[in-house]
Scaffold this motif. Structure first.
Motif, PDB file in Angstrom:
ATOM      1  N   GLU A 415       0.866  -1.180  -0.134  1.00 55.98           N
ATOM      2  CA  GLU A 415      -0.002  -0.037  -0.205  1.00 55.98           C
ATOM      3  C   GLU A 415       0.857   1.254  -0.082  1.00 55.98           C
ATOM      4  O   GLU A 415       2.062   1.347   0.494  1.00 55.98           O
ATOM      5  N   ALA A 416       0.344   2.341  -0.614  1.00 57.89           N
ATOM      6  CA  ALA A 416       1.087   3.567  -0.677  1.00 57.89           C
ATOM      7  C   ALA A 416       0.186   4.724  -0.766  1.00 57.89           C
ATOM      8  O   ALA A 416      -0.914   4.509  -1.346  1.00 57.89           O
ATOM      9  N   SER A 417       0.650   6.113  -0.484  1.00 52.33           N
ATOM     10  CA  SER A 417      -0.173   7.009  -0.768  1.00 52.33           C
ATOM     11  C   SER A 417       0.726   8.147  -1.206  1.00 52.33           C
ATOM     12  O   SER A 417       1.796   7.985  -1.142  1.00 52.33           O
ATOM     13  N   SER A 418       0.111   9.246  -1.988  1.00 51.35           N
ATOM     14  CA  SER A 418       0.872  10.313  -2.512  1.00 51.35           C
ATOM     15  C   SER A 418      -0.277  11.293  -2.697  1.00 51.35           C
ATOM     16  O   SER A 418      -1.455  11.336  -2.731  1.00 51.35           O
ATOM     17  N   THR A 419       0.398  12.422  -3.094  1.00 49.06           N
ATOM     18  CA  THR A 419      -0.315  13.680  -3.296  1.00 49.06           C
ATOM     19  C   THR A 419       0.225  13.980  -4.802  1.00 49.06           C
ATOM     20  O   THR A 419       1.174  13.769  -5.262  1.00 49.06           O
ATOM     21  N   ALA A 426      -1.770  11.893  -8.828  1.00 45.22           N
ATOM     22  CA  ALA A 426      -1.701  11.428  -7.307  1.00 45.22           C
ATOM     23  C   ALA A 426      -1.544   9.785  -7.617  1.00 45.22           C
ATOM     24  O   ALA A 426      -0.555   9.105  -6.608  1.00 45.22           O
ATOM     25  N   VAL A 427      -2.359   9.269  -8.257  1.00 47.48           N
ATOM     26  CA  VAL A 427      -2.603   7.718  -8.276  1.00 47.48           C
ATOM     27  C   VAL A 427      -1.395   7.139  -8.908  1.00 47.48           C
ATOM     28  O   VAL A 427      -0.743   6.340  -8.254  1.00 47.48           O
ATOM     29  N   LEU A 428      -0.782   7.538  -9.798  1.00 51.55           N
ATOM     30  CA  LEU A 428       0.357   7.064 -10.487  1.00 51.55           C
ATOM     31  C   LEU A 428       1.762   7.278  -9.785  1.00 51.55           C
ATOM     32  O   LEU A 428       2.574   6.543  -9.505  1.00 51.55           O
ATOM     33  N   LYS A 429       1.740   8.461  -8.992  1.00 48.25           N
ATOM     34  CA  LYS A 429       2.719   8.550  -8.198  1.00 48.25           C
ATOM     35  C   LYS A 429       2.818   7.630  -6.926  1.00 48.25           C
ATOM     36  O   LYS A 429       3.879   7.171  -6.433  1.00 48.25           O
ATOM     37  N   ALA A 430       1.680   7.483  -6.533  1.00 47.56           N
ATOM     38  CA  ALA A 430       1.702   6.219  -5.345  1.00 47.56           C
ATOM     39  C   ALA A 430       1.940   4.907  -5.997  1.00 47.56           C
ATOM     40  O   ALA A 430       2.817   4.328  -4.998  1.00 47.56           O
ATOM     41  N   ILE A 431       1.517   4.510  -7.137  1.00 47.22           N
ATOM     42  CA  ILE A 431       2.040   3.359  -7.931  1.00 47.22           C
ATOM     43  C   ILE A 431       3.607   3.109  -7.705  1.00 47.22           C
ATOM     44  O   ILE A 431       4.324   2.224  -7.443  1.00 47.22           O
TER      45      ILE A 431
END
Length: 502
Positions: A415-419, A426-431
């Motif tokens: 799991e990961a979060s990002s802005t 934001a979603v692509l950066k989290a991936i």
């Protein structure tokens, strides 16, 4: 002995006339510098009289580049020419491109004039332009549908007046190659002072023959070709620069050469596509994503054994790292083994035969075979899998956009979060915070499949890792989810060894 073929690029003038493809001055400078690095000889930077923005762009491009000739378009009107000359004030090498319609259609219906008057206006425009610059190009608009004797006469007169280049446009894309070649040959044979000017081609693609007509013109004596990157332009487009350059490079019997740095073709194509928001069709010659892709088993086997069996151009010559071997129901055993090797699975003999038979059954029921499919086919031969599955995506906005993703890589959950600036970013950066290796997202295209606010969006992505392209596709009513799925689809096509070296 080979002669120089001058490459006149009109991406920033004729190409920019495509609806929705207008660029601002800064973007035009970026393209102009890319064209300079590509080795283009002449950049037609704009039509200065048309707007203050175009005037400013021609002026700023003149300051920004040094090697190419900077050309400004005008009609056969003194005010046009004066404004073009003013826009070229800072050009190291400037050219005014002026002209008038010469076909019966243009003379009678557009200009409401007579042949004699058209010659007078053309000659006067060239003489007036020569007061400002030494390099004046005359365009005989709609020359492809002109009367041969009249075309020869006006070309002779404008050369007497000081034209250094005479442009013979097939403005409507009407000509057949043999017809257009004959027009150029007629000028070479019947205009007594033709040796004092360079003949230029300018062909449109309304019947899909712009490149063929341009090459025919070169074969009959033209030594300047007017082209655009990706073939963009009015209506069906202009002659494609990359097609003409590579056709000449492939056919050594054509006695000309260009100074184009061909390994820069692909990156320049992608730059223009991105800035103008105009996707390159997949089957576009030279720069389309399928130009070096093979899905037929016979072709795949031939290419894997010896590239030149099915490729007349080495992909590296135009800046593409390597060919693509695409797995479909038409693929052969050699292509399957090629992809299994990339997964780190080396099968031979009976094991390969068994997997291939299972592959054919699966491929008959699916359009394309992806990495997940291959992993399932060879699961018993692998100790572990690093296949990426997208399990959940969520995002929210409260001033900034926050995204949270859940992935499964092999048997492990992550799991990961990002802005980001938006939910997709934001979603692509989290991936990316979870998945290694890091990649460059070079192309991101969203297309509507249906109609209305509940459209199904089809997303296409092109990722670059170690200078090699990997494509991802997905469709969903949720654009953010479709984008995440396409990103993961592309990541799953990166060979195992790239992850091992991350």
């Amino acid at each position: 002995m080979s002669e120089k073929l001058w490459i006149f690029d009109t991406t920033l003038r004729d190409g920019e006339q495509v609806p929705g493809c207008q660029l601002n001055t800064q973007e035009k400078i970026i393209v102009a510098k890319a064209l300079e690095a590509l080795g283009v000889d002449i950049i037609e930077a704009g039509f200065p009289i048309s707007s203050p923005g175009d005037f400013n762009s021609v002026q700023e491009i003149s300051k920004a580049v040094s090697n190419p000739i900077i050309c400004a378009l005008s009609r056969a009107v003194e005010k046009d020419i004066e404004v073009a000359a003013a826009a070229l004030k800072y050009a190291k090498k400037g050219r005014i491109h002026t002209g008038i319609g010469v076909s019966p259609y243009h003379i009678q219906y557009k200009l409401r004039s007579t042949p004699d008057e058209i010659i007078k206006r053309g000659v006067a425009a060239v003489k007036f332009a020569r007061q400002f610059v030494d390099d004046v190009e005359f365009y005989a608009e709609d020359a492809g549908r002109s009367e041969p004797d009249f075309l020869c006469k006006i070309i002779e007169e404008v050369i007497k007046a000081g034209a250094t280049v005479v442009n013979i446009p097939d403005t409507t894309g009407y000509c057949l190659p043999e017809q257009y070649g004959a027009i150029i040959a007629s000028l070479k044979n019947n205009v007594p002072n033709i040796d004092r000017a360079i003949i230029a081609t300018h062909c449109h693609n309304d019947l899909g023959m712009a490149t063929a007509n341009t090459v025919a013109g070169v074969q009959h004596g033209a030594r300047q070709v007017e082209v655009t990157i990706n073939g963009i332009g009015e209506r069906a487009g202009n002659t494609s620069m990359e097609e003409v350059v590579m056709a000449i490079k492939c056919h050594k019997s054509i006695p000309v050469y260009t100074d184009i740095v061909t390994p820069r073709i692909y990156q320049t194509s992608r730059l223009v596509s991105k800035l103008m928001n105009m996707p390159v069709q997949p089957n576009k010659a030279i720069v389309g994503r399928n130009a070096f892709a093979h899905s037929s088993g016979i072709h795949q086997d031939g290419v894997l054994k010896h590239r030149e069996n099915y490729e007349i151009i080495d992909p590296k010559e135009v800046g593409v790292e390597e060919s693509s071997i695409v797995l479909t129901a038409r693929s052969g055993r050699a292509a399957l083994k090629h992809h299994l090797d990339a997964l780190g699975v080396e099968l031979e003999g009976e094991e390969l035969r068994e997997v291939y038979e299972a592959f054919l059954v699966l491929a008959d029921s699916k359009r394309d075979i992806g990495r997940k499919d291959l992993l399932e086919l060879v699961g018993k031969y692998m100790e572990e899998s690093n296949f990426i599955e997208l399990e959940n995506v969520s995002y929210s906005s409260n001033g900034s956009v926050n995204a949270h993703v859940k992935l499964k890589i092999g048997n492990d959950a992550h799991e990961a979060s990002s802005t980001g600036v938006g939910p997709v970013d934001a979603v692509l950066k989290a991936i990316e915070t979870i998945v290694k290796p890091q990649v460059d997202l070079e192309e991101f295209l969203i297309q509507a499949i249906t109609h209305g606010s509940d459209d199904v969006a089809k997303v296409h992505m092109r990722l670059i890792k170690s200078e090699k392209p990997y494509y991802g596709f997905a469709s969903n009513q949720d654009i953010v989810l479709a984008s995440a799925q396409a990103f993961v689809d592309a990541l799953n096509k990166i060979p195992v060894k790239e992850y091992a070296n991350a």
